[in-house]
Design a protein around this motif. Structure first.
Motif, PDB file in Angstrom:
ATOM      1  N   SER A 259       0.827  -1.213   0.000  1.00  0.00           N
ATOM      2  CA  SER A 259       0.000   0.000   0.000  1.00  0.00           C
ATOM      3  C   SER A 259       0.857   1.257   0.000  1.00  0.00           C
ATOM      4  N   GLU A 260       2.156   1.083   0.124  1.00  0.00           N
ATOM      5  CA  GLU A 260       3.049   2.253   0.139  1.00  0.00           C
ATOM      6  C   GLU A 260       3.341   2.664  -1.290  1.00  0.00           C
ATOM      7  N   ILE A 261       2.346   3.260  -1.910  1.00  0.00           N
ATOM      8  CA  ILE A 261       2.476   3.507  -3.335  1.00  0.00           C
ATOM      9  C   ILE A 261       2.956   4.914  -3.630  1.00  0.00           C
ATOM     10  N   GLY A 262       3.204   5.702  -2.602  1.00  0.00           N
ATOM     11  CA  GLY A 262       3.724   7.040  -2.831  1.00  0.00           C
ATOM     12  C   GLY A 262       2.675   7.996  -3.342  1.00  0.00           C
ATOM     13  N   GLY A 263       3.095   9.171  -3.735  1.00  0.00           N
ATOM     14  CA  GLY A 263       2.172  10.158  -4.268  1.00  0.00           C
ATOM     15  C   GLY A 263       1.362  10.829  -3.177  1.00  0.00           C
ATOM     16  N   ASN A 264       0.325  11.536  -3.590  1.00  0.00           N
ATOM     17  CA  ASN A 264      -0.517  12.254  -2.641  1.00  0.00           C
ATOM     18  C   ASN A 264      -1.260  11.304  -1.733  1.00  0.00           C
ATOM     19  N   ARG A 265      -1.678  11.805  -0.605  1.00  0.00           N
ATOM     20  CA  ARG A 265      -2.537  11.008   0.252  1.00  0.00           C
ATOM     21  C   ARG A 265      -3.962  11.071  -0.294  1.00  0.00           C
ATOM     22  N   PHE A 266      -4.725  10.089   0.012  1.00  0.00           N
ATOM     23  CA  PHE A 266      -6.113   9.980  -0.450  1.00  0.00           C
ATOM     24  C   PHE A 266      -6.205  10.221  -1.952  1.00  0.00           C
ATOM     25  N   PRO A 267      -5.429   9.484  -2.715  1.00  0.00           N
ATOM     26  CA  PRO A 267      -5.340   9.778  -4.149  1.00  0.00           C
ATOM     27  C   PRO A 267      -6.636   9.506  -4.901  1.00  0.00           C
ATOM     28  N   PHE A 268      -7.601   8.908  -4.241  1.00  0.00           N
ATOM     29  CA  PHE A 268      -8.872   8.623  -4.910  1.00  0.00           C
ATOM     30  C   PHE A 268      -9.779   9.848  -4.926  1.00  0.00           C
ATOM     31  N   GLU A 269      -9.405  10.882  -4.214  1.00  0.00           N
ATOM     32  CA  GLU A 269     -10.291  12.020  -3.995  1.00  0.00           C
ATOM     33  C   GLU A 269      -9.758  13.247  -4.730  1.00  0.00           C
ATOM     34  N   SER A 270     -10.661  14.066  -5.278  1.00  0.00           N
ATOM     35  CA  SER A 270     -10.229  15.351  -5.844  1.00  0.00           C
ATOM     36  C   SER A 270     -10.275  16.392  -4.741  1.00  0.00           C
ATOM     37  N   PHE A 271      -9.269  17.188  -4.675  1.00  0.00           N
ATOM     38  CA  PHE A 271      -9.224  18.193  -3.613  1.00  0.00           C
ATOM     39  C   PHE A 271      -9.073  19.591  -4.173  1.00  0.00           C
ATOM     40  N   TYR A 272      -9.575  20.523  -3.413  1.00  0.00           N
ATOM     41  CA  TYR A 272      -9.359  21.934  -3.709  1.00  0.00           C
ATOM     42  C   TYR A 272      -8.530  22.528  -2.591  1.00  0.00           C
ATOM     43  N   ALA A 273      -7.603  23.345  -2.943  1.00  0.00           N
ATOM     44  CA  ALA A 273      -6.794  24.025  -1.931  1.00  0.00           C
ATOM     45  C   ALA A 273      -7.327  25.439  -1.782  1.00  0.00           C
ATOM     46  N   ARG A 274      -7.194  25.998  -0.615  1.00  0.00           N
ATOM     47  CA  ARG A 274      -7.643  27.372  -0.468  1.00  0.00           C
ATOM     48  C   ARG A 274      -6.733  28.091   0.506  1.00  0.00           C
ATOM     49  N   ASN A 275      -6.699  29.384   0.319  1.00  0.00           N
ATOM     50  CA  ASN A 275      -5.858  30.220   1.146  1.00  0.00           C
ATOM     51  C   ASN A 275      -6.593  31.529   1.297  1.00  0.00           C
ATOM     52  N   THR A 276      -7.368  31.643   2.354  1.00  0.00           N
ATOM     53  CA  THR A 276      -8.229  32.821   2.472  1.00  0.00           C
ATOM     54  C   THR A 276      -7.457  34.037   2.965  1.00  0.00           C
ATOM     55  N   GLY A 277      -6.314  33.813   3.539  1.00  0.00           N
ATOM     56  CA  GLY A 277      -5.590  34.943   4.131  1.00  0.00           C
ATOM     57  C   GLY A 277      -4.659  35.638   3.161  1.00  0.00           C
ATOM     58  N   GLY A 278      -4.604  35.248   1.934  1.00  0.00           N
ATOM     59  CA  GLY A 278      -3.644  35.830   0.992  1.00  0.00           C
ATOM     60  C   GLY A 278      -2.958  34.707   0.270  1.00  0.00           C
ATOM     61  N   GLY A 279      -1.850  34.992  -0.326  1.00  0.00           N
ATOM     62  CA  GLY A 279      -1.159  33.944  -1.057  1.00  0.00           C
ATOM     63  C   GLY A 279      -1.620  33.887  -2.500  1.00  0.00           C
ATOM     64  N   GLY A 280      -2.717  34.591  -2.784  1.00  0.00           N
ATOM     65  CA  GLY A 280      -3.178  34.662  -4.165  1.00  0.00           C
ATOM     66  C   GLY A 280      -2.432  35.773  -4.883  1.00  0.00           C
ATOM     67  N   TYR A 281      -2.941  36.159  -6.010  1.00  0.00           N
ATOM     68  CA  TYR A 281      -2.297  37.180  -6.833  1.00  0.00           C
ATOM     69  C   TYR A 281      -2.396  38.533  -6.133  1.00  0.00           C
ATOM     70  N   THR A 282      -1.433  39.380  -6.426  1.00  0.00           N
ATOM     71  CA  THR A 282      -1.384  40.701  -5.804  1.00  0.00           C
ATOM     72  C   THR A 282      -1.981  41.747  -6.737  1.00  0.00           C
ATOM     73  N   PHE A 283      -3.049  42.384  -6.290  1.00  0.00           N
ATOM     74  CA  PHE A 283      -3.629  43.481  -7.067  1.00  0.00           C
ATOM     75  C   PHE A 283      -3.504  44.762  -6.278  1.00  0.00           C
ATOM     76  N   GLY A 284      -3.708  45.880  -6.971  1.00  0.00           N
ATOM     77  CA  GLY A 284      -3.856  47.154  -6.284  1.00  0.00           C
ATOM     78  C   GLY A 284      -2.544  47.738  -5.829  1.00  0.00           C
ATOM     79  N   THR A 285      -2.664  48.932  -5.283  1.00  0.00           N
ATOM     80  CA  THR A 285      -1.471  49.660  -4.893  1.00  0.00           C
ATOM     81  C   THR A 285      -0.967  49.237  -3.523  1.00  0.00           C
ATOM     82  N   GLY A 286      -1.756  48.410  -2.840  1.00  0.00           N
ATOM     83  CA  GLY A 286      -1.300  47.932  -1.536  1.00  0.00           C
ATOM     84  C   GLY A 286      -0.388  46.727  -1.652  1.00  0.00           C
ATOM     85  N   PHE A 287      -0.405  46.102  -2.795  1.00  0.00           N
ATOM     86  CA  PHE A 287       0.441  44.931  -3.073  1.00  0.00           C
ATOM     87  C   PHE A 287       0.311  43.843  -2.017  1.00  0.00           C
ATOM     88  N   SER A 288      -0.914  43.628  -1.551  1.00  0.00           N
ATOM     89  CA  SER A 288      -1.072  42.531  -0.592  1.00  0.00           C
ATOM     90  C   SER A 288      -1.807  41.381  -1.283  1.00  0.00           C
TER      91      SER A 288
END
Lengths: 549, 1008
Positions: free
Chosen positions: B633-662
């Motif tokens: 069962s040690e097949i490597g790769g992602n965990r729970f490879p049978f499932e599709s996942f979405y990642a999210r980052n609500t605090g930032g980490g996305g693209y920077t827009f605007g003059t605040g550059f956050s």
């Protein structure tokens, strides 16, 4: 005996209890809540924040081009510069070793990865919980823009590509042939039109927190450049004039909107410096602005705090800058060019874009590229190979010295107004010849640089050469030359010959100048288009390699 | 040094006190008397030389020629009588004299030393019907090594141990059971006392035995975790039959070997100029500079450095102290151990007033194993092990430091400038002296606790032979990293103006972190049944298993299952075994998490048959065979490879827009699941034979096996237009087969004892199916080749002149080709036919890989009176390595090896390597057979000479035995590889790797 019996009973009870624990406490021990690591699809679209975040994320594929590999610019893969690191992989473009198994900047998988994000947003956003729902059309407009941009990045490298106008499913047949060249162009143009129809006109119209998002003029700029590329000789073998006219119209449409202008000469260099002038009027679309000094530390002359002097402009590029007073090329005997004093009375842009011997950088320091000068020490492997260093994109305010570092906000500018004007003049000259508009707009670009207007009465062919030279000068190092030479089908002319540098010898206070070849270059027919990576062809047999590879 | 000695002496006095207390306690109850008796064999003939020991006491004597003994003991003491070849007997001393003790002859492979540890059980060798090799660690050398793996190399048949690193505390090794049968990862799984544990950092003396499970009948028990073989490690337990206190003291040195040979500054500058000329460039170093380097005139302007000489010692110290005590009585048995291990690094000058940044490793190991008979039917045991490891390294890390030593040009800068500041340049900003004296150090302390509670309740009143068993483990570990930090500045005085690089910072603390916190629990509980009915014997077991590996930073790893086993024996002659498991992992989709893995095996002791009764020549012959499956069962790769996942980052980490550059909120589809994902299955057939000749003096075991591994995880081959990775799919198949032999010979010739061992395995494997082969020419496909094959160009010597280049197929693919470059053969093109152009279509897949297909080991142990001598050799065959990176290492790939054997017009006929160059080197560094060399080797893994002091002499000091020994590890290597590299760890001593080490040691073992 009794005691033993008691012990047996109690331990049996204990064992049984444990065995029940093992087998019975949960329905399935292996099923547990694993949403720690991610969320489900529906969680994203049911959240205003995450659904908008999905689009924000789709922007992350916008390319930043200051460092392709080890500080190299694509300019070093063209007849603009050589890289001071002679072992750099950027040289595969120049030395004939480029190939399906030796690629750089192929972007093939990367762009489709971002196209998928735009497609998912386009498909899911309509039913998402974005609040207010009236924001959805404009957000979709941005997604259309991004989809056009990512397709365009593929299109300019590979020519005809597979259009991904929906998110593919893993069970779908994915080994499919490419769409035709015209279909590719049509797809990009139609996405640009969809975006332009709904987006705010330009960055100036965007709210403070939204500046840098796609705008109407940004979408129109992709369209104009796409049509220009499509009309050019590489892709327009029959010389279809209507294609040029379409390209001219698309560029003119941006000019007519009157949302952008050329920055005044004094602010010229601020185009790439958001710390001084964020989202300035010349910019139609630019990448995220990183706060960095690595552009300087990679490209500044070697005597400046151990900078690596990567991009060394070649003599042929320096020669393309005309004489300021006469407005004539240096090759013209009447231009006033003096080969013993080659940098005097030249186009102002030479000083703005290129450091030559005697240039001032980080005043009062002078750049010394004569043999044995502080910026030309053969014992330093990073020393300039051509006698020049790049000046464009570099700012005196950036510091990378050990005890004082300072960064500047620098985007990679994908579309700026000067290019729009040059796109227009080029397409119009091809479609209609050197009509009045051609002169008006090319002279706008020249006037900003302090250059005299072009002489009246140029033929279409003469005008073409002047426009091509103007592009070479104005847009140098901005990744235009690499693609321009190709679309003009002039690779064999410009890219298949040695490039030169200037050896400057200092004797007392006098300099003597000698042009020498510094690097040989190989260009063959197949190099007009990028090769698809072999690893991709092994998976997608129907894709079919570009000719010659 | 002080602390461990104190602890050891404290511990020692504590133990001695305990021993005396117990003596004292017993003395009050009983009377001292003289006991005598006779030991006889099953034919009532007296047995000479049988040992008689009193349990828990320091008394041991041998019976005389008439089988008689006489000793002083207390009534109710227990005497233990042993004789090789006979079953050990215990006897309570109550009669004073004329005790008659009859020893029963043990049948072959069922004697007292013939125990084989199987999963949660013990069998006699004779009863084993599957392929396992078992090894008692008593025979291992006492050499101070931080990694236990390395002590086992070459010793156990079917187990290949490949040392991969030499850093103190990190001298890691890979373990492969029966070679490689997958193109994925293939390391064996190691279970200590039945559960998954780190074994390599245990002390050698903690280990009792090692069993390698090889075929399906052995592995099916472990279901999904058995796919790459299992190594069962058993720790020492106390025994009522012996009691001893052992003290081991060892010291040694580790000697640096096979380090890259750097060039002098003069050689370097000349070679650099040559390379510049080859590149069509002007030379860099003029005559003045060359003279400067040659005459060492101005060392600040023309620096001359030999970093490895300046900063590495020739040898370093290593030491190990072990104290252990074992013993017990009928209700309580114990084994306790405390050990200290210290391995110093080889950095020179790393000690300064503020700190010592030399790399180093210190380790305390502790173990206390206690079995307690609560009553006649219940045994409760606690097996606890713990260790604390401290790894010290220079602030930049040992690898970065070594990389600086190996890869900085000798003339890059003076170590110190004229004004005493550190030298450096823009390109070389690491000053080796600064790295060890001014970058502080890092310390990583690992603390590991390994505990198991085991309970066994006999249920004979329900059903004779039935028992309930629980084995619960609680293991915890964590790493605390800390250290000091400081930085230095370097100056370059050779430019137009002095230039400063780096920023000086004062000494301060590094940020401390507590990481790798994890807890592992494993529970095995169920019933065992073990009973003989006349000629029939039945041993059966069914157990449920549950495992969790929990850590606060991540989700649990879990598995659970049921394993069952039933063995039947008839007349000690016919054996049948059935094993199966139903085992699951959380990594697979709900509804298909569990797999069933059955296996069956049978054994036949032919020499028990009348037609082939054991005789003087043939003492024993057993045939066995097995078939079954196991999973991975040690097949490597992602965990729970049978499932599709979405990642999210609500605090930032996305693209920077605007003059605040956050950063903006971000969400993204992170993976597409493969709902069909499952484990790998391996089906194995094994046929074996065990043979003893010449009155059991000669032993041979042979196995032939064939296995098919299917469902190997391989990258999904999906065109990139999907825009998302699909993870992996179960589409690979690899067949493997092999033959292995294990043999031994031991003989007593008067006072001369000789013992020889040897083992060899020949394996081969073939990829039957693998993804991503469409569109690839046949001669490049992996299918039909071994796993790990290479795709390389076929070379055809070097171009000696331009005429040959012109007449040969074009190699423009690689750039500029000049004389001195490697010539390649034109093999194919898009249409498969040679086309006069060398490109990637001319690469050919060949069965060359770094994993050997034959590996073997052999050794000897000779004893004569008080002197003993042993050796162990390990060898491999069929291993090919790529030496390109080894030869082309060092600054700009320059080193003595290149310097002496490169191509130049003058050396065209004798050159071994291509011409030098700084750019356009692709042609000469491309993967090709030009750079492949056989790395077959035969290595003297260890050698040991020991002297034991006479027992009569020792008795006065209450010492049972004492032995002084000299040993060596990795002392001698026979190989055709003549590059100054080690064939087992070729990268050692170049790149950024720790040099290869030989170990010499002396030691003293005293048993009280």
């Amino acid at each position: 005996m009794n005691k033993i019996n008691f012990n047996i009973k109690s331990s049996i009870t204990g064992f049984s209890f444990l065995i029940i624990l093992i087998t019975g406490c949960k329905k399935d021990y292996l099923s547990f809540d694993y949403t720690d690591g991610g969320v489900r699809e529906e969680d994203v679209w049911n959240s205003d924040r995450l659904a908008r975040g999905f689009l924000n994320n789709a922007y992350l594929g916008i390319l930043r081009r200051y460092d392709l590999t080890d500080g190299a610019l694509l300019a070093a893969a063209s007849d603009e510069a050589v890289n001071s690191n002679q072992g750099s992989t950027i040289n595969i473009f120049n030395n004939g070793t480029w190939g399906p198994l030796r690629t750089l900047d192929d972007q093939y998988a990367n762009m489709y990865n971002y196209i998928r994000r735009t497609n998912l947003f386009l498909e899911k956003s309509l039913t998402s919980k974005i609040n207010p729902a009236t924001d959805i059309p404009a957000l979709r407009g941005e997604a259309f823009f991004l989809r056009a941009y990512y397709h365009f990045e593929l299109f300019k490298r590979y020519g005809a590509i597979i259009i991904a106008n929906h998110s593919f499913g893993p069970t779908e047949t994915l080994d499919i042939p490419r769409n035709t060249f015209d279909e590719t162009v049509t797809q990009i143009v139609s996405d640009c039109d969809s975006a332009a129809a709904i987006l705010l006109p330009s960055i100036a119209d965007q709210g403070i927190g939204d500046k840098g998002r796609a705008s109407q003029t940004a979408a129109m700029a992709i369209k104009a450049r796409t049509l220009l590329y499509a009309a050019s000789p590489l892709s327009n073998a029959t010389g279809d004039i209507t294609k040029w006219q379409k390209a001219a119209d698309a560029a003119k449409a941006i000019i007519i909107l009157n949302k952008h202008s050329l920055l005044p000469a004094a602010q010229f260099s601020n185009i790439w410096n958001y710390t001084s002038q964020a989202y300035n009027a010349e910019i139609l679309f630019a990448s995220v602005a990183d706060n960095v000094n690595v552009i300087e530390s990679a490209n500044a002359p070697i005597s400046y705090d151990g900078a690596r002097g990567r991009t060394n402009p070649i003599q042929e590029l320096v020669d393309a800058f005309e004489m300021k007073t006469t407005g004539k090329p240096v090759t013209d005997p009447t231009s006033g060019y003096n080969s013993n004093d080659p940098y005097t009375n030249r186009d102002n842009r030479l000083g703005l874009f290129i450091m030559y011997n005697g240039s001032v950088f980080k005043s009062p320091k002078l750049v010394e590229t004569f043999v044995g000068g502080k910026d030309n020490m053969i014992t330093n492997i990073n020393t300039t190979k051509t006698g020049y260093y790049m000046r464009k994109f570099l700012y005196d305010a950036a510091n990378w010295a050990v005890n004082s570092t300072s960064n500047l906000r620098r985007p990679w500018v994908h579309f700026r107004y000067a290019e729009v004007l040059l796109n227009y003049t080029e397409a119009l000259n091809e479609a209609q010849g050197p009509v009045a508009d051609v002169y008006i707009y090319i002279n706008q670009v020249r006037a900003r640089a302090g250059m005299p207007v072009l002489p009246a009465g140029l033929s279409k062919d003469q005008m073409r050469l002047r426009i091509q030279n103007e592009r070479r000068v104005e847009l140098c190092f901005e990744e235009h030359r690499f693609f321009d030479v190709r679309r003009w089908k002039k690779g064999e002319e410009f890219l298949n010959k040695p490039v030169s540098g200037m050896v400057i010898t200092k004797t007392g206070a006098t300099f003597t100048y000698q042009v020498v070849a510094v690097e040989s270059r190989v260009f063959t027919e197949k190099n007009y288009r990028f090769p698809f990576p072999q690893s991709e062809l092994n998976k997608a047999v129907k894709l079919q390699q570009n000719p010659g590879w | 040094m002080n602390a461990p000695q104190k602890i050891i002496s404290l511990f020692l006095s504590f133990l001695i006190t305990c021993n005396q207390l117990s003596l004292h306690a017993q003395g009050t109850k009983n009377f001292t008397n003289t006991f005598s008796g006779t030991v006889k064999d099953e034919n009532k003939k007296p047995l000479a030389g049988a040992s008689v020991e009193i349990q828990e006491k320091n008394t041991m004597l041998l019976t005389d020629a008439n089988g008689k003994f006489s000793l002083i003991a207390e009534t109710k003491d227990i005497a233990i009588i042993k004789k090789e070849g006979y079953l050990t007997t215990q006897l309570v001393l109550d009669a004073l004299s004329d005790m008659n003790i009859e020893l029963t002859l043990a049948i072959t492979d069922a004697g007292e030393d013939d125990n084989v540890v199987i999963p949660f059980g013990v069998r006699k060798k004779r009863e084993i019907t599957s392929a396992m090799s078992s090894y008692q660690t008593a025979g291992l050398p006492q050499i101070p090594l931080s990694n236990l793996f390395n002590s086992l190399a070459g010793r156990i048949s079917g187990l290949y141990i490949q040392q991969t690193d030499n850093r103190p505390g990190n001298d890691n090794a890979n373990m492969y059971v029966r070679g490689r049968s997958s193109y994925g990862s293939a390391g064996a799984r190691i279970l200590v006392d039945g559960v998954l544990r780190d074994f390599q950092d245990m002390d050698l003396n903690e280990i009792e035995s090692i069993t390698v499970l090889k075929d399906a009948a052995a592995l099916a028990y472990y279901g999904l975790s058995a796919g790459h073989g299992i190594v069962l490690v058993t720790t020492k337990k106390g025994s009522a039959l012996r009691s001893a206190i052992n003290v081991d003291v060892q010291g040694g040195i580790q000697q640096v070997d096979n380090i890259i040979k750097p060039l002098s500054s003069y050689q370097f500058a000349n070679l650099y100029n040559e390379a510049r000329l080859n590149d069509n460039n002007a030379i860099t170093y003029d005559t003045a500079a060359l003279n400067g380097y040659q005459n060492s005139r101005d060392l600040f302007k023309y620096p001359v450095n030999n970093y490895t000489d300046q900063f590495l010692k020739k040898n370093s110290a290593i030491q190990r102290y072990v104290l252990s005590a074992e013993g017990g009585n009928n209700t309580l048995r114990y084994f306790i151990l405390l050990s200290y291990f210290d391995q110093q690094g080889i950095l020179k000058g790393a000690n300064n007033n503020d700190f010592n940044s030399n790399t180093g490793f210190k380790r305390f190991n502790f173990r206390g194993n206690i079995d307690f008979d609560v009553n006649k039917n219940l045994v409760i045991s606690l097996y606890a092990g713990g260790r604390s490891e401290n790894r010290l390294n220079p602030g930049d890390g040992i690898n970065a430091f070594l990389s600086t030593l190996y890869n900085t040009p000798p003339n890059a800068f003076p170590i110190r400038n004229a004004n005493g500041s550190y030298g450096g340049t823009t390109d070389y900003r690491n000053n080796p002296l600064g790295m060890i004296t001014d970058r502080g150090y890092t310390s990583a302390i690992d603390r590991v606790l390994l505990t198991s509670v085991v309970a066994k309740q006999k249920l004979d009143f329900w059903l004779r032979g039935l028992s309930a068993n629980i084995n619960f483990s609680y293991d915890a570990s964590g790493t605390y990293s800390a250290g000091l930090n400081r930085d230095y500045e370097i100056y370059d005085f050779n430019g137009a103006a002095p230039q400063l690089f780096r920023t000086k910072t004062p000494l301060g603390y590094r940020s401390a972190a507590f990481t790798n916190n994890n807890r592992r629990n494993e529970l095995w509980a169920g019933f065992d049944f073990d009973r003989n009915f006349g000629n029939h014997s039945i041993q059966a077991s069914v157990k449920g298993q549950r495992y969790v590996n929990a850590s606060p930073e991540r989700l649990d790893f879990r598995s659970q299952g049921i394993s069952a086993r039933a063995d039947y024996g008839f007349r000690n002659k016919y054996y049948i075994g059935l094993v199966s498991s139903y085992s699951g992992s959380e990594n697979f989709p709900p509804g298909s998490r569990y797999g069933f893995f059955p296996a069956a095996s049978a054994g036949w002791v032919v020499t028990e048959e009348r037609f082939l009764k054991a005789g003087n020549l043939l003492s024993y012959l057993k045939l066995r065979g097995s078939y079954g499956s196991a999973g991975n069962s040690e097949i490597g790769g992602n965990r729970f490879p049978f499932e599709s996942f979405y990642a999210r980052n609500t605090g930032g980490g996305g693209y920077t827009f605007g003059t605040g550059f956050s950063g903006t909120p971000s969400a993204n589809e992170s993976s597409l699941g493969n709902p069909l994902i499952t484990w790998e299955t391996i089906k194995t057939t094994d046929i074996g034979l065990e043979l003893k000749l010449f009155k059991n003096a000669f032993y041979l075991s042979a196995d032939v096996y064939k296995a098919r591994r299917s469902g190997i995880l391989t990258d999904a081959i999906i065109p990139s237009i999907l825009g998302q990775t699909l993870g992996t799919v179960n589409q690979g198949i690899v067949d493997s087969k092999g033959i292995e032999f294990d043999l031994g010979y031991s003989k007593h010739l008067g006072k001369f004892n000789i013992s020889l061992n040897g083992n060899i395995i020949l394996t081969t494997d073939k990829i039957i199916s693998q993804n991503g082969q469409d569109g690839i020419p046949d001669y490049q496909k992996t299918i039909g080749k071994v796993s790990g094959s290479s795709l390389i160009f076929l070379s055809d010597g070097l171009f000696n002149d331009q005429a040959l280049i012109n007449a040969s197929p074009s190699q423009a693919f690689f750039g500029r080709i000049i004389p001195g470059d490697v010539k390649y053969k034109d093999v194919g093109s898009v249409n498969g036919k040679p086309d006069g152009i060398i490109d990637n279509f001319d690469r050919v897949r060949v069965n060359k890989r770094d994993l050997p297909n034959v590996y073997y080991g052999f050794g000897t142990t000779l004893t004569y009176k008080v002197i003993d001598f042993s050796t162990q050799w390990q060898g491999v065959k069929g291993r090919t390595i790529d030496i390109q990176g080894l030869v082309n290492s060092g600054p700009f790939s320059f080193n003595q090896e290149i310097y002496n054997r490169r191509w130049t017009p003058a050396t065209a006929t004798t050159a071994v390597y291509p011409r030098v160059g700084l750019t356009d080197r692709g042609n000469n560094t491309a993967g090709s057979d030009f750079w492949r060399r056989s790395a077959d080797f035969l290595r003297l893994k260890y050698i040991e000479v020991g002297v034991s002091l006479p027992e009569a002499f020792l008795k006065k000091y209450h010492i049972k035995r004492t032995r002084f020994y000299l040993g060596g590890f990795n002392m001698l290597t026979i190989t055709k590889l003549d590059l100054g590299v080690d064939p087992e760890i070729p990268g050692a001593g170049r790149g950024d790797q720790y040099p290869y080490l030989k170990t010499y040691s002396v030691g003293l073992r005293t048993t009280f």
